[in-house]
Design a protein around this motif. Structure first.
Motif, PDB file in Angstrom:
ATOM      1  N   ASP A 254      56.976  34.925  51.591  1.00  0.00           N
ATOM      2  CA  ASP A 254      57.188  36.272  51.099  1.00  0.00           C
ATOM      3  C   ASP A 254      57.480  36.236  49.714  1.00  0.00           C
ATOM      4  N   HIS A 255      58.228  35.077  49.349  1.00  0.00           N
ATOM      5  CA  HIS A 255      58.676  35.252  47.972  1.00  0.00           C
ATOM      6  C   HIS A 255      57.390  34.663  47.220  1.00  0.00           C
ATOM      7  N   GLU A 256      56.655  33.743  47.589  1.00  0.00           N
ATOM      8  CA  GLU A 256      55.517  33.136  47.006  1.00  0.00           C
ATOM      9  C   GLU A 256      54.413  34.302  46.886  1.00  0.00           C
ATOM     10  N   ASN A 257      54.251  35.166  47.839  1.00  0.00           N
ATOM     11  CA  ASN A 257      53.351  36.140  47.878  1.00  0.00           C
ATOM     12  C   ASN A 257      53.776  37.288  46.661  1.00  0.00           C
ATOM     13  N   ALA A 258      55.010  37.468  46.682  1.00  0.00           N
ATOM     14  CA  ALA A 258      55.482  38.351  45.548  1.00  0.00           C
ATOM     15  C   ALA A 258      55.207  37.751  44.212  1.00  0.00           C
ATOM     16  N   ALA A 259      55.569  36.498  44.121  1.00  0.00           N
ATOM     17  CA  ALA A 259      55.293  35.734  42.640  1.00  0.00           C
ATOM     18  C   ALA A 259      53.898  35.821  42.227  1.00  0.00           C
ATOM     19  N   TYR A 260      52.844  35.527  43.310  1.00  0.00           N
ATOM     20  CA  TYR A 260      51.551  35.662  43.204  1.00  0.00           C
ATOM     21  C   TYR A 260      51.144  37.161  42.629  1.00  0.00           C
ATOM     22  N   LEU A 261      51.700  38.116  43.465  1.00  0.00           N
ATOM     23  CA  LEU A 261      51.483  39.442  43.003  1.00  0.00           C
ATOM     24  C   LEU A 261      51.787  39.885  41.686  1.00  0.00           C
ATOM     25  N   ALA A 262      53.085  39.396  41.254  1.00  0.00           N
ATOM     26  CA  ALA A 262      53.571  39.600  39.967  1.00  0.00           C
ATOM     27  C   ALA A 262      52.601  38.775  38.875  1.00  0.00           C
ATOM     28  N   HIS A 263      52.336  37.855  39.246  1.00  0.00           N
ATOM     29  CA  HIS A 263      51.425  37.137  38.272  1.00  0.00           C
ATOM     30  C   HIS A 263      50.333  37.828  37.843  1.00  0.00           C
ATOM     31  N   TYR A 321      56.584  39.896  56.252  1.00  0.00           N
ATOM     32  CA  TYR A 321      55.987  39.031  57.304  1.00  0.00           C
ATOM     33  C   TYR A 321      54.342  39.659  57.933  1.00  0.00           C
ATOM     34  N   ASP A 322      54.224  40.825  57.535  1.00  0.00           N
ATOM     35  CA  ASP A 322      52.987  41.388  58.154  1.00  0.00           C
ATOM     36  C   ASP A 322      52.013  41.645  56.992  1.00  0.00           C
ATOM     37  N   VAL A 323      52.169  41.027  55.849  1.00  0.00           N
ATOM     38  CA  VAL A 323      51.067  40.789  54.859  1.00  0.00           C
ATOM     39  C   VAL A 323      50.872  39.601  54.414  1.00  0.00           C
ATOM     40  N   THR A 324      49.695  39.047  54.566  1.00  0.00           N
ATOM     41  CA  THR A 324      49.119  37.775  54.156  1.00  0.00           C
ATOM     42  C   THR A 324      48.726  37.711  52.523  1.00  0.00           C
ATOM     43  N   LYS A 325      48.421  36.376  52.130  1.00  0.00           N
ATOM     44  CA  LYS A 325      47.880  36.115  50.776  1.00  0.00           C
ATOM     45  C   LYS A 325      46.616  37.152  50.611  1.00  0.00           C
ATOM     46  N   GLU A 326      45.841  36.999  51.620  1.00  0.00           N
ATOM     47  CA  GLU A 326      44.445  37.616  51.356  1.00  0.00           C
ATOM     48  C   GLU A 326      44.884  39.198  51.375  1.00  0.00           C
ATOM     49  N   ASN A 327      45.952  39.710  52.024  1.00  0.00           N
ATOM     50  CA  ASN A 327      46.083  41.278  51.816  1.00  0.00           C
ATOM     51  C   ASN A 327      46.718  41.288  50.329  1.00  0.00           C
ATOM     52  N   ILE A 328      47.255  40.561  49.854  1.00  0.00           N
ATOM     53  CA  ILE A 328      47.917  40.746  48.340  1.00  0.00           C
ATOM     54  C   ILE A 328      46.798  40.520  47.624  1.00  0.00           C
ATOM     55  N   LYS A 329      45.788  39.786  47.570  1.00  0.00           N
ATOM     56  CA  LYS A 329      44.611  39.556  46.878  1.00  0.00           C
ATOM     57  C   LYS A 329      44.045  40.728  46.693  1.00  0.00           C
ATOM     58  N   LYS A 330      43.666  41.598  48.228  1.00  0.00           N
ATOM     59  CA  LYS A 330      43.134  42.724  47.987  1.00  0.00           C
ATOM     60  C   LYS A 330      43.936  43.940  47.511  1.00  0.00           C
ATOM     61  N   ALA A 331      45.168  43.955  47.547  1.00  0.00           N
ATOM     62  CA  ALA A 331      46.263  44.837  47.037  1.00  0.00           C
ATOM     63  C   ALA A 331      45.888  44.738  45.469  1.00  0.00           C
ATOM     64  N   ILE A 332      45.798  43.595  45.172  1.00  0.00           N
ATOM     65  CA  ILE A 332      45.643  43.222  43.428  1.00  0.00           C
ATOM     66  C   ILE A 332      44.483  44.048  42.829  1.00  0.00           C
ATOM     67  N   ASP A 333      43.222  43.947  43.719  1.00  0.00           N
ATOM     68  CA  ASP A 333      42.054  44.613  43.134  1.00  0.00           C
ATOM     69  C   ASP A 333      42.251  46.062  43.254  1.00  0.00           C
ATOM     70  N   SER A 334      43.150  46.540  44.354  1.00  0.00           N
ATOM     71  CA  SER A 334      43.174  48.087  44.366  1.00  0.00           C
ATOM     72  C   SER A 334      43.951  48.517  43.158  1.00  0.00           C
ATOM     73  N   ILE A 335      45.149  47.759  42.804  1.00  0.00           N
ATOM     74  CA  ILE A 335      45.871  48.267  42.002  1.00  0.00           C
ATOM     75  C   ILE A 335      45.364  48.221  40.483  1.00  0.00           C
ATOM     76  N   GLU A 336      44.181  47.099  40.398  1.00  0.00           N
ATOM     77  CA  GLU A 336      43.354  47.088  39.186  1.00  0.00           C
ATOM     78  C   GLU A 336      42.782  48.342  39.198  1.00  0.00           C
ATOM     79  N   VAL A 337      41.892  49.001  40.281  1.00  0.00           N
ATOM     80  CA  VAL A 337      41.070  49.961  40.103  1.00  0.00           C
ATOM     81  C   VAL A 337      42.002  51.243  39.704  1.00  0.00           C
ATOM     82  N   VAL A 338      42.922  51.300  40.241  1.00  0.00           N
ATOM     83  CA  VAL A 338      43.724  52.360  40.142  1.00  0.00           C
ATOM     84  C   VAL A 338      44.395  52.478  38.469  1.00  0.00           C
TER      85      VAL A 338
END
Ligand code: TLP
Length: 351
Positions: A254-263, A321-338
């Motif tokens: 989860d921490h790695e995913n948060a760091a990836y998202l923040a980056h 636990y219920d979000v994967t790295k793939e989910n995070i990548k998709k979320a980043i795309d959506s945040i970019e769109v917004v």
């Protein structure tokens, strides 16, 4: 939907559901539920305390701690954005009849000298300082880890005045994983601690309050007074055992995913990250888009991502636990769109 509102949104795993189904149970008010006993013993052992008590929620655990440590008219010292002060509906005033004295921290950590200075002396005008609370990790500081050294100093000051220290450790395992140490390294510097099974550890329900035998005996009575004495509680304690024994180490994902998202969010024009991202929480400032946090969160929902407002122009994302790295990548795309949409709208307005 990719749900980044909180780490409370996880669904119980297969193993947890099976553990519930197979749990040996009894009436816990008679002290006859073997599964909850096992959970309480395990928690006490992991937290380095004599005993532990299963409670329904983090809020209930914190409130029972305040009720057990304090008397009406006491003053408690706590960080100015701590959960107990900010998010528990004024319960310490409504239930324990204590007043709060807040200390502004930096990244969730209070300056031990300021804590010491806030401890009341002997004077008939003053309330007695009944308790000092520390939150680790600190939610509103964006999941920041309060270092062991900071806790040690506060505990030493508190002990020298015979004042107990309670830790709201709803996410204490996140702190331990991030600091690469054991939870006991933190809990050696407190009298009591509350940990949540239903945050990053994925259980559907429950928290544990740990402390001395004597404290837990009194806390059990407060739990009963509050209507928290449960019967065949093994059904909900069993998933908690899975959480404690199998779900703590994986928090690093989860921490790695948060760091990836923040980056990734750092590179999005208009957004800025306001926390240090020590663990599983990322907080962003959206004021540059000329919108409120509410508007940003609504626009994100349209793009399939859920987040929560964390202030008028702050938005919180939490990995779990219920979000994967793939989910995070998709979320980043959506945040970019917004961000692009809101940025364009603001550009038009400025013309
Ligand atoms: N935090 C929730 C909300 O209440 C804000 C969240 O989504 O983060 N201590 C801390 C540090 C917490 O973050 C929380 C929950 C609690 C206590 C209360 O736990 P529950 O929700 O089980 O009463």
């Amino acid at each position: 939907m990719i749900d980044l509102r909180s780490d409370t949104v996880t669904k119980p795993t297969e193993e947890m559901r099976r553990a519930s189904y197979e749990a040996e149970v009894g009436d816990d008010v008679y002290g006859e539920d073997p599964t909850v006993r096992k959970l309480e013993e395990k928690a006490a052992e992991i937290l380095g305390k004599e005993a532990a008590l299963f409670v329904t929620s983090g809020t209930q655990g914190n409130q029972i701690a305040v009720l057990t440590h304090c008397r009406p008219g006491n003053e408690i010292l706590l960080e100015s954005e701590s959960h107990i002060f900010y998010y528990e509906s004024g319960a310490v005033a409504a239930l324990a009849g204590v007043q709060t004295r807040t200390i502004k921290g930096i990244n969730g950590r209070m300056n031990p000298d300021e804590v010491l200075a806030a401890i009341r002396g002997e004077d008939q005008h003053f309330p007695e300082t009944g308790l000092i609370c520390i939150e680790n990790t600190h939610n509103r500081a964006g999941g920041a880890v309060v270092p062991v050294s900071n806790m040690q100093k506060i505990f030493e000051h508190a002990s020298s005045h015979s004042i107990p220290v309670h830790v709201d450790g709803a996410r204490l395992f996140n702190a331990a994983v991030s600091a690469n140490c054991s939870v006991k390294d933190f809990t050696q510097y407190c009298d009591t601690v509350q940990i949540c099974l239903s945050k990053g550890l994925g259980a559907p329900v429950g928290s544990l309050l740990a402390g001395s035998e004597d404290f837990i005996k009194k806390a059990r009575k407060w739990r009963k007074r509050l209507g928290g004495g449960l019967r065949q509680v093994g059904i909900i304690a069993a998933p908690g055992l899975v959480s404690l024994t199998k779900m703590t180490e994986r928090l690093s994902e989860d921490h790695e995913n948060a760091a990836y998202l923040a980056h990734a969010l750092k590179d999005i024009k208009g957004l800025s990250i306001v926390n240090s991202v020590d663990t599983n929480i990322v907080v962003v400032e959206v004021a540059n888009f000329g919108c409120t946090a509410d508007q940003f969160v609504s626009a994100l929902k349209e793009e399939g991502v859920l987040a929560v407002t964390f202030g008028p122009t702050l938005v919180r994302f939490t990995t779990h636990y219920d979000v994967t790295k793939e989910n995070i990548k998709k979320a980043i795309d959506s945040i970019e769109v917004v961000a692009r949409k809101l940025g364009n709208e603001q550009g038009k307005e400025n013309k």
